[in-house]
Design an enzyme around this catalytic site. Structure first.
Site: not given
Ligand code: IDP
Ligand code: MG
Length: 139
Positions: A11, A51, A59, A87, A93, A104, A114, A117, A128
């Site tokens: 990212k 997304y 968010f 993962r 996350t 992370r 973070n 992805h 994807e």
């Molecule tokens: P993941 O990347 O671990 O699969 P997801 O729930 O799919 O997590 O969320 C996608 C992306 O959205 C996260 O990697 C992060 O960049 C962002 N994100 C997820 N939850 C939050 C939040 O509570 N606040 C701000 N950004 C978030």
């Molecule tokens: Mg995800």
């Protein structure tokens, strides 16, 4: 166990801090093979589409802004159990919940910025990967 392919994105927070090589090193040390990779800047439309599953989350707009704030590196990772293995290497996350040694935990700045992805299922990985790569780019 079967050989799987999964989509990874380094990212903008990580490309900005010159962490592409450090992240790739962690992926490779975990046994994931980078079989396709390119650096690009997402358009707003692409980030929104990628997304889309999160479009009703609070968010979502910030996430799209963040993902287009700088270049990303999109890659296809291959290996045994690659979807779940990636993962694990990524970590939770929220970096404050990520285990020691994960990408992370080591590199993420916040729950949003973070650093990486990774696809969360084999079916999503297929979709994807085809979002970013044509079959002739995956060797
Ligand atoms: P993941 O990347 O671990 O699969 P997801 O729930 O799919 O997590 O969320 C996608 C992306 O959205 C996260 O990697 C992060 O960049 C962002 N994100 C997820 N939850 C939050 C939040 O509570 N606040 C701000 N950004 C978030
Ligand atoms: Mg995800």
């Amino acid at each position: 166990m079967a050989i799987e392919n999964t989509l990874s994105i380094i990212k903008p927070d990580a490309t900005d801090r010159n962490l592409t090589g450090a992240i790739n090193s962690k992926l490779e040390k975990a046994g994931l093979k980078i079989i396709a990779q390119k650096r690009l800047k997402l358009s707003r439309e692409m980030a929104q589409k990628f997304y889309e599953v999160h479009k009703d989350r609070p968010f979502y707009n910030d996430l799209v802004d963040f993902m287009i704030s700088g270049p990303v590196v999109v890659q296809v990772l291959s290996g045994e159990n690659a979807v779940m293995l990636n993962r694990e290497v990524m970590g939770a996350t929220n970096p404050s919940e990520a285990k020691d040694g994960t990408i992370r935990k080591e590199f993420a700045l916040s729950i949003e910025a973070n650093s990486v992805h990774g696809s969360d299922s084999l079916e999503n990985a297929k979709n994807e990967i085809s979002f970013f790569f044509s079959s002739i780019e995956i060797v």
